[in-house]
Design an enzyme around this catalytic site. Structure first.
Site, PDB file in Angstrom:
ATOM      1  N   HIS A 475      -2.106   1.276  -3.318  1.00  0.00           N
ATOM      2  CA  HIS A 475      -1.403   2.479  -3.746  1.00  0.00           C
ATOM      3  C   HIS A 475      -0.799   3.253  -2.566  1.00  0.00           C
ATOM      4  O   HIS A 475      -0.969   4.459  -2.471  1.00  0.00           O
ATOM      5  CB  HIS A 475      -2.367   3.412  -4.499  1.00  0.00           C
ATOM      6  CG  HIS A 475      -2.934   2.847  -5.746  1.00  0.00           C
ATOM      7  ND1 HIS A 475      -4.056   3.373  -6.361  1.00  0.00           N
ATOM      8  CD2 HIS A 475      -2.546   1.800  -6.514  1.00  0.00           C
ATOM      9  CE1 HIS A 475      -4.329   2.670  -7.446  1.00  0.00           C
ATOM     10  NE2 HIS A 475      -3.430   1.704  -7.558  1.00  0.00           N
ATOM     11  N   PRO A 476      -0.068   2.610  -1.646  1.00  0.00           N
ATOM     12  CA  PRO A 476       0.506   3.361  -0.526  1.00  0.00           C
ATOM     13  C   PRO A 476       1.581   4.334  -1.000  1.00  0.00           C
ATOM     14  O   PRO A 476       2.402   4.006  -1.857  1.00  0.00           O
ATOM     15  CB  PRO A 476       1.090   2.271   0.375  1.00  0.00           C
ATOM     16  CG  PRO A 476       1.381   1.137  -0.549  1.00  0.00           C
ATOM     17  CD  PRO A 476       0.290   1.181  -1.584  1.00  0.00           C
TER      18      PRO A 476
END
Length: 541
Positions: A475-476
């Site tokens: 989930h960057p």
């Protein structure tokens, strides 16, 4: 060099780019070029929901990034898969559809992203979704949006009910829909699955848009740099099939390449921290100190147990079971292959003093290991996994180009657990899993713990284990975040790059801060609202 010209150029056919391609071509007024570095998503294991475990490390559909050694994770280098195909990461993710908590978006507004509070984004979500609900009267539909959000509890492993019973024992309770505003507790995850098949952003948005003559999609297109005309971004340079192209944008260039590649492309093009650019021999077009900064991601720790009762291992860990599951799927689009691996979970508070839920839980009715090459190996005996991630980390990292060459992967520097608050919440997340593991509901179906034994750890060993084994859940965000000025952000509230005409960034990198849960749904929401803003601005010209 061949020259092309369009009204809008979108870089990246992922979760955001597919939305933009659809919304910007609907009116018929504008021509749009959509550039994707990867290839087709027409692959069996892309479309089969359980195929997530195969594609997450498959080079043919994945950028295959790795972080630099991360001090907070005992100097480990962690794999960071990013989708490199039509649909981007929405074509290789675990398909959990999670809006995020309402306060996440109010925090966006408080961080300087005026107009992005919950009251605003809730309306966009409602336009985005078609929800398939299971009721006592059968299947009911809610909404008429392009994103298909399915409740699959009637197809999930019966073992998953043990997780719900454990939630009641712990005191969290169960809830019907994790996307209900104010939802807190444990329930079945909703998934972007339709008719037993993954429903990616490409399925929801791009395929309808490709029927329009004003959209041009070019795959295997490697964008090397933004083209500039004075201070304005006027197009992009890219190569395809050994040929060089320059594409000019009459209106705007929109980067939707993701939280890793969008800042990389900005930096390669001379937009970023001037010292970094000069150290790599790149001419500075505009000093933007926050490009690549503010990186946030979710880290989760997982523990596995061998089970007394039958789990998905019975089907997916044995040859005969695999054959039966495969035949069932081919004939009916149902069964073990038709449901994503994350079946149960939700948002809970680490303790009574927390203002809001600060831990997300995942419960999977399967146990497995990874080979040295990253291949998933499902255990033959039945087992299950419980996982927890702190929702809103305070540690921030950065993305930096490694050289002036577009072919070189950027440096990913997460700075995990670099704050005391994050370290404390990592321990709290693991202790929450201990509470679940001690419930009668799970104890009665557990044979033994797989190493390491969660219940044998105290606070100090839980933190050390988190450092040794916790990993990204892919989930960057926040590397080109929205905000007030170029001193604290990269974009204004309309997703325009500060001081750079003709350029926007629309993807998860634009998040002012990370949302509490999975990031695919908020990325599509952001892109849908961004398209509204882009069309509003075009109408004013």
């Amino acid at each position: 060099m061949q020259s092309l010209e369009f009204d809008y150029i979108i870089v990246g056919a992922g979760s955001a780019g597919c939305v933009l391609a659809d919304r910007l071509t609907r009116c018929g007024k504008f021509s749009v070029l959509l550039l994707e570095s990867g290839g087709s998503d027409a692959r069996f294991w892309v479309k089969v929901p359980i195929g997530y475990a195969i594609n997450v490390n498959k080079p043919a559909v994945n950028w295959g990034y790795r972080t630099l050694p991360d001090p907070g994770l005992n100097a480990r280098r962690v794999n960071w898969p990013r989708g490199r195909l039509i649909g981007g990461s929405s074509s290789i993710n675990a398909m959990a559809y999670v809006r995020g908590l309402a306060h996440d978006f109010d925090d966006w507004a408080a961080a300087g992203a005026t107009g992005w509070g919950w009251d605003n984004v809730r309306k966009v979500y409602e336009r985005l979704e078609t929800c398939q609900e299971l009721t006592d009267d059968g299947v009911q539909m809610r909404g008429d949006g392009p994103v298909w959000v399915s409740e699959l509890s009637n197809q999930m492993s019966p073992f998953s009910k043990n997780f719900l019973r454990a939630a009641d024992e712990v005191g969290h309770g169960t809830i019907a829909d994790l996307n209900t505003p104010g939802a807190e507790g444990i329930g079945y995850y909703r998934s972007t699955v339709r008719g037993g098949v993954r429903w990616s952003a490409a399925d929801a948005f791009l395929r309808p848009a490709l029927k329009r003559a004003n959209l041009t999609l070019m795959c295997k297109a490697e964008v090397s740099q933004l083209a500039c005309d004075g201070p304005k971004v006027s197009g992009v340079n890219f190569s395809r099939d050994g040929k060089a192209y320059v594409a000019k944008a009459r209106q705007e260039v929109i980067l939707s390449a993701g939280a890793v590649n969008s800042p990389k492309l900005l930096q390669l093009s001379g937009f970023g921290p001037q010292e970094l650019l000069r150290n790599n021999g790149i001419k500075v077009h505009r000093h933007l100190p926050q490009v690549g900064q503010g990186l946030q991601d979710h880290l989760a720790v997982s523990y596995q147990f061998l089970a007394e009762a039958r789990t998905l291992n019975h089907f997916l860990g044995r040859f005969v079971g695999k054959m039966r599951a495969g035949l069932t799927y081919v004939l009916t689009r149902k069964g073990a292959l038709a449901v994503p691996v994350n079946q149960v979970g939700g948002f809970v508070r680490s303790d009574g003093a927390a203002d809001a839920p600060d831990i997300q839980l995942y419960f999977n009715p399967i146990s497995y290991s990874a080979s040295p090459t990253g291949k998933t190996i499902v255990d033959r005996p039945s087992g299950y996994q419980i996982s927890a991630q702190p929702c809103r980390p305070t540690s921030t990292g950065r993305i930096e180009i490694a050289s002036a060459s577009p072919k070189d992967a950027p440096h990913i520097i997460p700075n995990s657990l670099s704050t005391t608050q994050d370290q404390m919440l990592a321990v709290a997340a693991a202790k929450m899993l201990q509470k679940y593991a001690k419930t009668q509901s799970l104890r009665k179906v557990t044979k033994k713990a797989k190493a390491p034994d969660l219940l044998a750890m105290d606070d100090s060993t839980l933190l050390e284990d988190f450092r040794n084994r916790a990993s990204t859940v892919y989930h960057p965000t926040c590397t080109c975040r929205m905000g007030a000025t170029d001193a604290d952000s990269v974009l204004d509230t309309r997703l325009r790059v500060h001081g750079v005409p003709g350029l926007r960034v629309v993807d998860a990198s634009a998040f002012p801060n990370i949302t509490s849960g999975n990031t695919n749904a908020p990325t599509m929401m952001l892109a849908m609202r961004a398209a509204d803003l882009i069309l509003e601005d075009a109408a004013r010209v």
